[in-house]
Design an enzyme around this catalytic site. Structure first.
Site, mmCIF file in Angstrom:
data_model
loop_
_atom_site.group_PDB
_atom_site.id
_atom_site.type_symbol
_atom_site.label_atom_id
_atom_site.label_comp_id
_atom_site.label_asym_id
_atom_site.label_seq_id
_atom_site.Cartn_x
_atom_site.Cartn_y
_atom_site.Cartn_z
ATOM 1 N N SER A 82 0.650 -1.155 0.015
ATOM 2 C CA SER A 82 0.020 0.009 0.002
ATOM 3 C C SER A 82 0.962 1.283 0.067
ATOM 4 C CB SER A 82 -0.964 -0.082 1.197
ATOM 5 O OG SER A 82 -1.881 -0.922 1.229
ATOM 6 N N LYS A 109 0.235 3.406 -2.732
ATOM 7 C CA LYS A 109 -0.739 4.094 -3.061
ATOM 8 C C LYS A 109 -0.616 5.752 -3.240
ATOM 9 C CE LYS A 109 -3.595 0.459 -1.220
ATOM 10 N NZ LYS A 109 -4.357 -0.019 0.034
ATOM 11 N N TYR A 140 -4.539 -2.464 -9.852
ATOM 12 C CA TYR A 140 -4.289 -2.214 -8.449
ATOM 13 C C TYR A 140 -3.556 -3.367 -7.878
ATOM 14 C CZ TYR A 140 -5.183 -2.778 -3.440
ATOM 15 O OH TYR A 140 -5.089 -2.570 -2.008
ATOM 16 N N TYR A 153 -4.345 3.837 8.020
ATOM 17 C CA TYR A 153 -5.517 3.170 8.370
ATOM 18 C C TYR A 153 -6.139 3.562 9.558
ATOM 19 C CZ TYR A 153 -3.252 0.488 4.726
ATOM 20 O OH TYR A 153 -2.662 0.167 3.730
ATOM 21 N N VAL A 192 1.150 -3.549 4.033
ATOM 22 C CA VAL A 192 1.247 -4.975 4.639
ATOM 23 C C VAL A 192 2.437 -5.642 4.130
ATOM 24 C CG1 VAL A 192 -1.467 -5.196 4.888
ATOM 25 C CG2 VAL A 192 -0.216 -6.148 3.019
HETATM 26 N N1 LIG Z 1 -2.506 -2.405 3.472
HETATM 27 C C1 LIG Z 1 -2.086 -2.864 2.355
HETATM 28 O O1 LIG Z 1 -0.814 -2.958 1.965
HETATM 29 C C2 LIG Z 1 -2.937 -3.619 1.748
HETATM 30 C C3 LIG Z 1 -2.512 -3.934 0.043
HETATM 31 C C4 LIG Z 1 -3.027 -5.320 -0.408
HETATM 32 N N2 LIG Z 1 -2.394 -5.338 -1.732
HETATM 33 C C5 LIG Z 1 -4.478 -5.472 -0.319
HETATM 34 O O2 LIG Z 1 -4.846 -5.013 -1.314
HETATM 35 O O3 LIG Z 1 -4.831 -6.107 0.522
#
Ligand SMILES: NC(=O)CC[C@H](N)C(=O)O
Length: 309
Positions: free
Chosen positions: A64, A67, A191, A243, A261
């Site tokens: 993420s 993003k 994505y 988050y 993650v």
């Molecule tokens: N928090 C993350 O890094 C989530 C990204 C991961 N690719 C997902 O969609 O679950």
């Protein structure tokens, strides 16, 4: 402030006995194989001073953190119209939550939760095939980091596509509200691939330097975004980058940051430095446990904070 490298070495040394703490994300099978004892940190000063320690030159899945880059690209393409499709408020929910989407009719709270980043992928897709959009994202990140060796790990992208049930649900839900312009499989293809970008801490810190230096990468001299846009992206990272742990991160670290993650965090000390850390074990909000701690220690030792000296 004392020598930056000495501070970074001390952080690495202090955390060494704790390596392996936290829980490695295993809902993406390819990520479950990662050695939980990995730890890297890289700091790139806006003045060219750098410091690093540990596994700072080993690529990991940035997940993420990507993003931030897709939001930057979407803002470049669509300007303020981005905000018709995605909000700018903290969610107070898990990164992959679906609960708010129904109340808010398919408009995600912010671009950094999964639903919001899926909406941003849809915007990046405009006028492109999925393959072209993915290529554009990779080239953009290579340009930011000034490193054309940066690539997507196809095994991670495949692994996530095969098990991304929640993301598939989120995308279908938004499409059901008429909030995605492109077919769900195209949007998710973009994505999943940008989440699968593999980067080292050194590369990641370089790619975030434009956010620390008012929109301009001081290493290359490239103006990436305006000063105002850099500030605004930093504001979103501060309020939404972790988050449901964003408030805690702001309280403890006091810097804009974006986690993934894979255990990576990109943090920005405006006017000072761009910092990347990597430690795969996550806390209960899905943010790197030791990575957050390393940044807390760094902010404390350097005095870097957006809330005052
Ligand atoms: N928090 C993350 O890094 C989530 C990204 C991961 N690719 C997902 O969609 O679950």
């Amino acid at each position: 402030m004392e020598n930056l490298q000495a501070i970074v070495d001390e952080i690495h040394h202090t955390l060494m006995p704790r390596l392996g703490e936290g829980k490695v994300a295993d809902y993406i099978p390819q990520l479950a194989h990662i050695d939980p004892r990995k730890f890297g940190i890289a700091v790139m000063g806006t003045d060219g001073v750098t410091a690093s320690a540990g596994d700072c030159d080993e690529p990991f899945s940035i997940q993420s953190v990507s993003k931030v880059f897709t939001l930057t690209l979407a803002l470049g393409k669509h300007g303020e119209n981005v905000w018709k499709r995605v909000g700018r408020e903290p969610s107070g929910s898990a990164f992959n939550s679906i609960v708010q989407l129904e109340h808010e009719e398919g408009k995600p709270r912010n671009p950094f939760i999964n639903a919001g980043a899926i909406a941003v992928s849809d915007l990046v897709l405009a006028g492109h095939t999925p393959r072209e959009a993915i290529g554009e994202i990779v080239r953009f990140v290579q340009y930011l980091a000034d490193d054309d060796t940066i690539a997507i790990d196809p095994a991670v992208a495949r692994s996530e596509a095969a098990t991304g049930y929640r993301n598939i649900a989120l995308a279908n839900f938004m499409r059901g509200f008429g909030k995605l312009d492109h077919p769900v499989d195209h949007v998710l293809g973009v994505y999943f691939h940008h989440c699968a970008l593999a980067m080292t801490c050194t590369q990641l810190a370089r790619s975030g330097l434009f956010l620390a230096a008012a929109g301009r990468n001081p290493l290359t001299g490239h103006t990436v975004v305006s000063r105002q846009r850099a500030r605004r992206i930093n504001a979103l990272m501060l309020t939404c980058g972790h988050y449901d742990g964003s408030g805690d991160f702001a309280y403890r670290v006091g810097l804009p940051g974006k986690s993934g993650v894979g255990g990576g965090i990109l943090a920005v000390a405006p006017g000072k430095a761009s910092i990347a850390v990597w430690s795969p074990g996550l806390n209960h909000s899905g943010n790197s446990l030791l990575g957050s701690l390393a940044l807390e220690m760094l902010a404390h030792r350097t005095g870097w904070s957006v809330f005052g000296p």
